[in-house]
Design a protein around this motif. Sequence first.
Motif, PDB file in Angstrom:
ATOM      1  N   VAL A  25       0.796  -1.126   0.074  1.00 57.50           N
ATOM      2  CA  VAL A  25      -0.186  -0.068   0.081  1.00 57.50           C
ATOM      3  C   VAL A  25       0.918   1.266  -0.040  1.00 57.50           C
ATOM      4  O   VAL A  25       1.980   1.466   0.737  1.00 57.50           O
ATOM      5  CB  VAL A  25      -0.815   0.021   1.124  1.00 57.50           C
TER       6      VAL A  25
ATOM      7  N   GLU B 124      -1.279   6.686   0.890  1.00 57.35           N
ATOM      8  CA  GLU B 124      -2.577   6.303   1.070  1.00 57.35           C
ATOM      9  C   GLU B 124      -2.519   5.810   2.779  1.00 57.35           C
ATOM     10  O   GLU B 124      -3.617   5.898   3.301  1.00 57.35           O
ATOM     11  CB  GLU B 124      -3.098   5.205   0.393  1.00 57.35           C
TER      12      GLU B 124
ATOM     13  N   ASN C 187      -5.057   7.234   5.655  1.00 60.83           N
ATOM     14  CA  ASN C 187      -5.920   6.258   6.345  1.00 60.83           C
ATOM     15  C   ASN C 187      -5.602   6.330   7.743  1.00 60.83           C
ATOM     16  O   ASN C 187      -6.403   6.424   8.684  1.00 60.83           O
ATOM     17  CB  ASN C 187      -5.546   4.895   5.759  1.00 60.83           C
TER      18      ASN C 187
ATOM     19  N   ARG D 240      -8.713   7.246  10.582  1.00 61.13           N
ATOM     20  CA  ARG D 240      -8.802   5.714  10.385  1.00 61.13           C
ATOM     21  C   ARG D 240     -10.360   5.452  11.099  1.00 61.13           C
ATOM     22  O   ARG D 240     -10.636   5.718  12.313  1.00 61.13           O
ATOM     23  CB  ARG D 240      -7.781   5.171  11.178  1.00 61.13           C
TER      24      ARG D 240
ATOM     25  N   SER E  32     -13.092   3.016   6.442  1.00 62.65           N
ATOM     26  CA  SER E  32     -12.023   3.530   5.592  1.00 62.65           C
ATOM     27  C   SER E  32     -10.970   2.509   5.660  1.00 62.65           C
ATOM     28  O   SER E  32     -10.131   2.250   4.662  1.00 62.65           O
ATOM     29  CB  SER E  32     -11.273   4.799   6.364  1.00 62.65           C
TER      30      SER E  32
ATOM     31  N   LEU F 172      -9.606   0.884   1.981  1.00 59.63           N
ATOM     32  CA  LEU F 172      -8.234   0.663   1.780  1.00 59.63           C
ATOM     33  C   LEU F 172      -7.776  -0.505   1.392  1.00 59.63           C
ATOM     34  O   LEU F 172      -7.258  -0.678   0.232  1.00 59.63           O
ATOM     35  CB  LEU F 172      -7.431   1.312   2.866  1.00 59.63           C
TER      36      LEU F 172
ATOM     37  N   SER G 220      -9.293  -1.600  -2.019  1.00 55.54           N
ATOM     38  CA  SER G 220      -8.691  -0.913  -3.165  1.00 55.54           C
ATOM     39  C   SER G 220      -7.353  -1.464  -3.356  1.00 55.54           C
ATOM     40  O   SER G 220      -7.200  -1.606  -4.567  1.00 55.54           O
ATOM     41  CB  SER G 220      -8.392   0.464  -2.862  1.00 55.54           C
ATOM     42  N   GLN G 221      -6.727  -1.904  -2.564  1.00 55.04           N
ATOM     43  CA  GLN G 221      -5.408  -2.746  -2.809  1.00 55.04           C
ATOM     44  C   GLN G 221      -5.741  -4.144  -3.190  1.00 55.04           C
ATOM     45  O   GLN G 221      -4.987  -4.657  -4.185  1.00 55.04           O
ATOM     46  CB  GLN G 221      -4.650  -3.059  -1.263  1.00 55.04           C
TER      47      GLN G 221
END
Length: 271
Positions: free
Chosen positions: A60, A64, A68, A72, A76, A80, A83-84
């Motif tokens: 990551v 980002e 985050n 946090r 969220s 994250l 998305s990864q």
Amino acid sequence: MEFTIGKMAELHGISRQTLIYYDKIGLFRPTRVDDSGARYYDSSQLPFLREICFLKEQNVPLKEIRKNMESRNRDSAMLLLKSQIEEIQIQQDALERTRQALLSRLSFYQKADCDLLQGDSLLVEHLEKRRAVFVKWPQEDMTVDLLHMCYVRGWEKLRQAGLNMDKGFGAVMRRSSLEADQPLNRAGSLFFIPEGAPPVDGEIVIPEGDYLCMFRCGMPYKLNPVYEFWGLIARRQIKTSGDLISVCLLDTTFHSEHLKEDLCQLQIMLA
């Protein structure tokens, strides 16, 4: 409980320089810095650095991670990770395409048996359906330069479709032209298309089937290998159908004292 920068780095398997960099970019700061510039961390910070290290190990981006950690929450954090995961899938797809390209090229080299060049060695191979971009040769009196121009045109068509020329290339001579003893009439270059690729302008389909094959050296527009193959089929009274395909296995980059022209496999479907 307080930890020195060295101890904090040791606990998390990272370097002191990494912690200094994290401080510099505002990702993870020490709780205090003494007069000599030594950094110290509190035990309450352990879970935060542990999470930073976990995310960094998953590739990551630090930007980002910092974003985050600043705001946090469960949602969220999940966003994250999702998305990864999507990014990793994109990378995996790209790696698989690379793997398939390498396997395809390897198959050409494995098939290129120069020992089969001598004599009248014919073999039968079952070949799957193939798609290829067809670029008609501009004239029957072909040259290497004209052939290279056709390669550029074929490559451009593949590029426009977002594809690479990693499935190989060859040529096609129409059966009707062969039977009329005008093999270069309506002949052209082929640029093979990966399976599952979207339609490409100018593509043709080469059907699945059992193909009679012979290995020969020569540029695709040179007719001696073609006449030899075509004559051998006639003398042995082998029934065939469809066009004659020539697939390049070893190209100019392999030319040497012993291999002065491209090594190709001539193919025609058995009737």
